[in-house]
Design a protein around this motif. Structure first.
Motif, PDB file in Angstrom:
ATOM      1  N   GLN A  11      79.869  45.128  12.324  1.00 17.74           N
ATOM      2  CA  GLN A  11      79.625  43.706  12.546  1.00 17.74           C
ATOM      3  C   GLN A  11      79.028  43.477  13.934  1.00 17.74           C
ATOM      4  O   GLN A  11      79.519  44.005  14.931  1.00 17.74           O
ATOM      5  CB  GLN A  11      80.920  42.910  12.418  1.00 17.74           C
ATOM      6  CG  GLN A  11      80.731  41.404  12.586  1.00 17.74           C
ATOM      7  CD  GLN A  11      82.035  40.638  12.552  1.00 17.74           C
ATOM      8  OE1 GLN A  11      83.108  41.216  12.378  1.00 17.74           O
ATOM      9  NE2 GLN A  11      81.959  39.329  12.718  1.00 17.74           N
ATOM     10  N   TRP A  12      77.974  42.679  13.983  1.00 13.96           N
ATOM     11  CA  TRP A  12      77.323  42.324  15.247  1.00 13.96           C
ATOM     12  C   TRP A  12      77.467  40.825  15.481  1.00 13.96           C
ATOM     13  O   TRP A  12      77.277  40.014  14.563  1.00 13.96           O
ATOM     14  CB  TRP A  12      75.838  42.668  15.202  1.00 13.96           C
ATOM     15  CG  TRP A  12      75.542  44.133  15.158  1.00 13.96           C
ATOM     16  CD1 TRP A  12      75.335  44.892  14.034  1.00 13.96           C
ATOM     17  CD2 TRP A  12      75.405  45.020  16.272  1.00 13.96           C
ATOM     18  NE1 TRP A  12      75.072  46.193  14.391  1.00 13.96           N
ATOM     19  CE2 TRP A  12      75.120  46.307  15.746  1.00 13.96           C
ATOM     20  CE3 TRP A  12      75.512  44.851  17.650  1.00 13.96           C
ATOM     21  CZ2 TRP A  12      74.933  47.409  16.570  1.00 13.96           C
ATOM     22  CZ3 TRP A  12      75.332  45.955  18.466  1.00 13.96           C
ATOM     23  CH2 TRP A  12      75.033  47.216  17.928  1.00 13.96           C
ATOM     24  N   VAL A  13      77.778  40.452  16.723  1.00 15.07           N
ATOM     25  CA  VAL A  13      77.821  39.055  17.159  1.00 15.07           C
ATOM     26  C   VAL A  13      77.004  38.942  18.439  1.00 15.07           C
ATOM     27  O   VAL A  13      77.171  39.760  19.355  1.00 15.07           O
ATOM     28  CB  VAL A  13      79.265  38.576  17.409  1.00 15.07           C
ATOM     29  CG1 VAL A  13      79.260  37.132  17.908  1.00 15.07           C
ATOM     30  CG2 VAL A  13      80.109  38.712  16.154  1.00 15.07           C
ATOM     31  N   ARG A  14      76.144  37.956  18.514  1.00 16.38           N
ATOM     32  CA  ARG A  14      75.315  37.734  19.706  1.00 16.38           C
ATOM     33  C   ARG A  14      75.744  36.424  20.350  1.00 16.38           C
ATOM     34  O   ARG A  14      75.801  35.392  19.674  1.00 16.38           O
ATOM     35  CB  ARG A  14      73.836  37.694  19.322  1.00 16.38           C
ATOM     36  CG  ARG A  14      72.863  37.601  20.482  1.00 16.38           C
ATOM     37  CD  ARG A  14      71.434  37.755  19.944  1.00 16.38           C
ATOM     38  NE  ARG A  14      70.432  37.743  20.986  1.00 16.38           N
ATOM     39  CZ  ARG A  14      69.741  36.666  21.358  1.00 16.38           C
ATOM     40  NH1 ARG A  14      69.964  35.499  20.776  1.00 16.38           N
ATOM     41  NH2 ARG A  14      68.840  36.738  22.326  1.00 16.38           N
ATOM     42  N   ALA A  15      76.048  36.468  21.635  1.00 20.57           N
ATOM     43  CA  ALA A  15      76.626  35.280  22.268  1.00 20.57           C
ATOM     44  C   ALA A  15      76.358  35.271  23.765  1.00 20.57           C
ATOM     45  O   ALA A  15      76.010  36.296  24.365  1.00 20.57           O
ATOM     46  CB  ALA A  15      78.134  35.224  22.005  1.00 20.57           C
ATOM     47  N   LYS A  16      76.555  34.103  24.375  1.00 20.45           N
ATOM     48  CA  LYS A  16      76.535  33.956  25.834  1.00 20.45           C
ATOM     49  C   LYS A  16      77.395  32.752  26.201  1.00 20.45           C
ATOM     50  O   LYS A  16      77.805  31.972  25.340  1.00 20.45           O
ATOM     51  CB  LYS A  16      75.110  33.777  26.353  1.00 20.45           C
ATOM     52  CG  LYS A  16      74.471  32.440  26.026  1.00 20.45           C
ATOM     53  CD  LYS A  16      73.134  32.289  26.742  1.00 20.45           C
ATOM     54  CE  LYS A  16      72.541  30.909  26.526  1.00 20.45           C
ATOM     55  NZ  LYS A  16      71.299  30.708  27.302  1.00 20.45           N
ATOM     56  N   LYS A  17      77.651  32.582  27.497  1.00 17.98           N
ATOM     57  CA  LYS A  17      78.338  31.394  27.996  1.00 17.98           C
ATOM     58  C   LYS A  17      77.357  30.595  28.844  1.00 17.98           C
ATOM     59  O   LYS A  17      76.334  31.123  29.299  1.00 17.98           O
ATOM     60  CB  LYS A  17      79.574  31.772  28.798  1.00 17.98           C
ATOM     61  CG  LYS A  17      79.293  32.538  30.089  1.00 17.98           C
ATOM     62  CD  LYS A  17      80.587  32.843  30.838  1.00 17.98           C
ATOM     63  CE  LYS A  17      80.289  33.569  32.154  1.00 17.98           C
ATOM     64  NZ  LYS A  17      81.527  33.846  32.928  1.00 17.98           N
ATOM     65  N   ASP A  18      77.660  29.323  29.090  1.00  9.81           N
ATOM     66  CA  ASP A  18      76.744  28.493  29.887  1.00  9.81           C
ATOM     67  C   ASP A  18      77.413  27.959  31.146  1.00  9.81           C
ATOM     68  O   ASP A  18      76.911  27.024  31.772  1.00  9.81           O
ATOM     69  CB  ASP A  18      76.188  27.334  29.050  1.00  9.81           C
ATOM     70  CG  ASP A  18      77.257  26.388  28.537  1.00  9.81           C
ATOM     71  OD1 ASP A  18      78.451  26.613  28.837  1.00  9.81           O
ATOM     72  OD2 ASP A  18      76.901  25.433  27.821  1.00  9.81           O
ATOM     73  N   ALA A  19      78.551  28.543  31.520  1.00 11.87           N
ATOM     74  CA  ALA A  19      79.264  28.108  32.735  1.00 11.87           C
ATOM     75  C   ALA A  19      79.873  29.334  33.410  1.00 11.87           C
ATOM     76  O   ALA A  19      79.973  30.409  32.819  1.00 11.87           O
ATOM     77  CB  ALA A  19      80.349  27.086  32.392  1.00 11.87           C
ATOM     78  N   ALA A  20      80.303  29.151  34.652  1.00  9.39           N
ATOM     79  CA  ALA A  20      80.815  30.283  35.419  1.00  9.39           C
ATOM     80  C   ALA A  20      82.215  30.716  34.988  1.00  9.39           C
ATOM     81  O   ALA A  20      82.622  31.857  35.233  1.00  9.39           O
ATOM     82  CB  ALA A  20      80.830  29.920  36.903  1.00  9.39           C
ATOM     83  N   GLU A  21      82.960  29.824  34.351  1.00  9.56           N
ATOM     84  CA  GLU A  21      84.331  30.144  33.985  1.00  9.56           C
ATOM     85  C   GLU A  21      84.384  31.303  32.991  1.00  9.56           C
ATOM     86  O   GLU A  21      83.458  31.532  32.220  1.00  9.56           O
ATOM     87  CB  GLU A  21      85.021  28.911  33.368  1.00  9.56           C
ATOM     88  CG  GLU A  21      85.284  27.779  34.337  1.00  9.56           C
ATOM     89  CD  GLU A  21      84.058  26.920  34.601  1.00  9.56           C
ATOM     90  OE1 GLU A  21      83.031  27.170  33.929  1.00  9.56           O
ATOM     91  OE2 GLU A  21      84.126  26.032  35.467  1.00  9.56           O
ATOM     92  N   THR A  22      85.493  32.021  32.997  1.00 10.15           N
ATOM     93  CA  THR A  22      85.687  33.118  32.050  1.00 10.15           C
ATOM     94  C   THR A  22      85.660  32.591  30.623  1.00 10.15           C
ATOM     95  O   THR A  22      86.273  31.559  30.305  1.00 10.15           O
ATOM     96  CB  THR A  22      87.031  33.818  32.314  1.00 10.15           C
ATOM     97  OG1 THR A  22      87.019  34.366  33.625  1.00 10.15           O
ATOM     98  CG2 THR A  22      87.280  34.926  31.302  1.00 10.15           C
ATOM     99  N   ALA A  23      84.921  33.292  29.769  1.00 16.16           N
ATOM    100  CA  ALA A  23      84.847  32.938  28.352  1.00 16.16           C
ATOM    101  C   ALA A  23      84.959  34.225  27.541  1.00 16.16           C
ATOM    102  O   ALA A  23      84.250  35.197  27.804  1.00 16.16           O
ATOM    103  CB  ALA A  23      83.540  32.218  28.034  1.00 16.16           C
ATOM    104  N   LEU A  24      85.853  34.241  26.564  1.00 17.39           N
ATOM    105  CA  LEU A  24      86.075  35.412  25.735  1.00 17.39           C
ATOM    106  C   LEU A  24      85.754  35.090  24.282  1.00 17.39           C
ATOM    107  O   LEU A  24      86.140  34.034  23.756  1.00 17.39           O
ATOM    108  CB  LEU A  24      87.537  35.876  25.834  1.00 17.39           C
ATOM    109  CG  LEU A  24      88.048  36.287  27.217  1.00 17.39           C
ATOM    110  CD1 LEU A  24      89.536  36.613  27.147  1.00 17.39           C
ATOM    111  CD2 LEU A  24      87.277  37.494  27.725  1.00 17.39           C
TER     112      LEU A  24
END
Length: 333
Positions: free
Chosen positions: A265-278
Motif C-alpha cells: 500500500q502506498w500513501v502520498r501526503a504532506k503537511k502545510d504547517a510547522a506543527e508535528t503531523a502523523l
C-alpha cells in the motif's frame, strides 16, 4: 522456508518520488521501456556523472534475497546490483559489459567471474542471494532462473555486518559515453529464493462509509487520491486527530498462472504547517482494520508505504476474493 517480502515495487505509482531524493540520482520514471505494467525506472549515467537508485532494507538483516527484472541498454563502464552495508561497503554483483555476464563483487573488487549470459537490449530476471560474514559469506545468483557460479568467503570487508540498502548503480561513463539500464518488478525479502514477481496497480474507485477527510473539490474523496501519476491539485485533508478515510478498490482478476503474494500500500501526503503531523496507512479486510506505521509528515509531498504478506482478516495467504473486498485509506494520528 518460504520467501517473505520486505519491500518491492514495479514503479506503478508512476512517480520517482517513491524513492526519497537522497536515495536517487539521474533516475527517472519511464513508460516506453517496461517489463510489465505501465512504468519502469531508468537509471542513466551520462555526462561525467554516475547514477543510482537505492532502497532501504527494513529491519536488521545480514542475509537477503533479491529479484529484479533488468534491461541493460548501453553499458560503457559498469553497472552494479549490490547491498550496501551499515558501514557503506558494497557487496553483490558487477555487470561485465564485454561478456554480458554478472560477476561477484566485494568492496570494489571482483571475487568470482560469472558465466550465465544477461544479454543487453531486453529484460531478464536477475535473482541474488547475499549472506554477510567475514568467513562464511555467500554471493549466489541466477539469470532467468539459471544458476550461475557462486562465491563463498569473506563478504564483510569492514565493520558493517547488516544490510542497509539495495542499490542499482551505473558508473560514470566519461564525457562522451553513457551507461543506461532499466529496472522493473523489484522485490527483496528473506527465507528463500523469490519467484517471478509482477506488481499490479489497483486504485480506489469508490468512497465508503468511513469518510472523515475533506475533499479539496467536489464530493468524491476517492477520486482525489487515485490519479496515476499523482495530481498535486487534488487531495483530501484534515487537521483532526483520529480522522480516517477508507476507499473501495477496483476488482483484480489474476491470470491462471498468477498467485497473489502480498499487498503493498502506498500513501502520498504532506503537511502545510510547522506543527508535528502523523499519518499512517489504513487497510480493512472483512471486519479487521489494520493500521500501518505512523509517519511524520514534511511540507513536501512524499510517499509512505506498508506491506501486508497475509490477509489480516484470515491470517492466511491473500486470494482474489480478499483483494476484491479490500478497502484502503489513511488515518491522521
Amino acid at each position: 522456508m518460504a520467501f517473505e517480502e520486505l519491500f518491492g515495487t514495479g514503479f506503478e505509482p508512476g512517480s520517482i518520488e517513491i524513492i526519497p531524493s537522497g536515495n536517487r540520482s539521474r533516475a527517472s520514471i519511464n513508460t516506453a521501456t517496461v517489463h510489465t505494467g505501465t512504468y519502469s525506472c531508468e537509471v542513466d549515467g551520462d555526462n561525467n556523472e554516475s547514477a543510482h537508485i537505492r532502497f532501504e532494507v527494513p529491519g536488521s538483516h545480514s542475509e537477503l534475497y533479491i529479484s529484479v527484472w533488468l534491461r541493460m541498454t548501453h553499458i560503457e563502464e559498469y553497472a552494479l546490483v549490490t547491498v550496501v552495508l551499515s558501514d557503506g561497503k558494497k557487496v553483490g554483483l558487477r555487470y561485465d559489459q564485454a561478456n554480458e555476464v554478472w560477476d561477484a563483487y566485494v568492496d570494489g573488487a571482483v571475487v568470482q567471474d560469472g558465466t550465465v549470459g544477461h544479454p543487453s537490449g531486453d529484460y531478464h530476471q536477475l535473482t541474488l542471494h547475499v549472506v554477510i560474514d567475514d568467513a562464511s559469506g555467500t554471493i549466489e545468483w541466477k539469470v532467468d532462473g539459471n544458476a550461475d557460479t557462486s562465491y563463498s568467503g569473506d563478504t564483510k570487508p569492514g565493520t558493517g555486518s547488516t544490510i542497509s540498502y539495495v542499490e542499482f548503480f551505473a558508473a560514470d561513463p566519461g564525457i562522451s559515453g553513457y551507461n543506461t539500464f532499466y529496472v522493473d518488478d523489484f522485490v527483496m525479502g528473506t527465507g528463500g529464493w523469490p519467484g517471478d514477481y509482477r506488481w499490479v496497480a489497483v486504485v480506489p474507485n469508490a468512497d465508503t462509509g468511513q469518510k472523515d477527510f475533506t475533499p479539496s473539490t467536489g464530493t468524491d474523496n476517492y477520486d482525489l487520491v487515485n490519479d496515476v501519476p499523482p495530481n498535486d491539485t487534488e487531495y483530501v485533508y484534515t487537521d483532526t486527530s483520529g480522522h480516517k478515510d477508507l476507499y473501495d478498490l477496483a476488482d483484480y482478476s489474476p491470470a491462471s498462472n498468477e498467485t497473489i503474494k502480498c499487498v503493498m500500500q502506498w500513501v502520498r501526503a504532506k503537511k502545510d504547517a510547522a506543527e508535528t503531523a502523523l499519518l499512517r496507512p489504513l487497510l480493512k479486510s472483512g471486519t479487521t482494520e489494520s493500521a500501518g506505521s505512523s509517519n511524520p509528515l514534511t511540507t513536501s509531498w512524499e510517499y509512505y508505504w506498508e506491506i501486508y504478506t497475509e490477509d489480516p482478516d484470515t491470517s492466511s495467504e491473500w486470494d482474489e476474493a480478499g483483494i476484491d473486498a479490500l478497502q484502503i485509506g489513511q488515518e491522521y494520528v
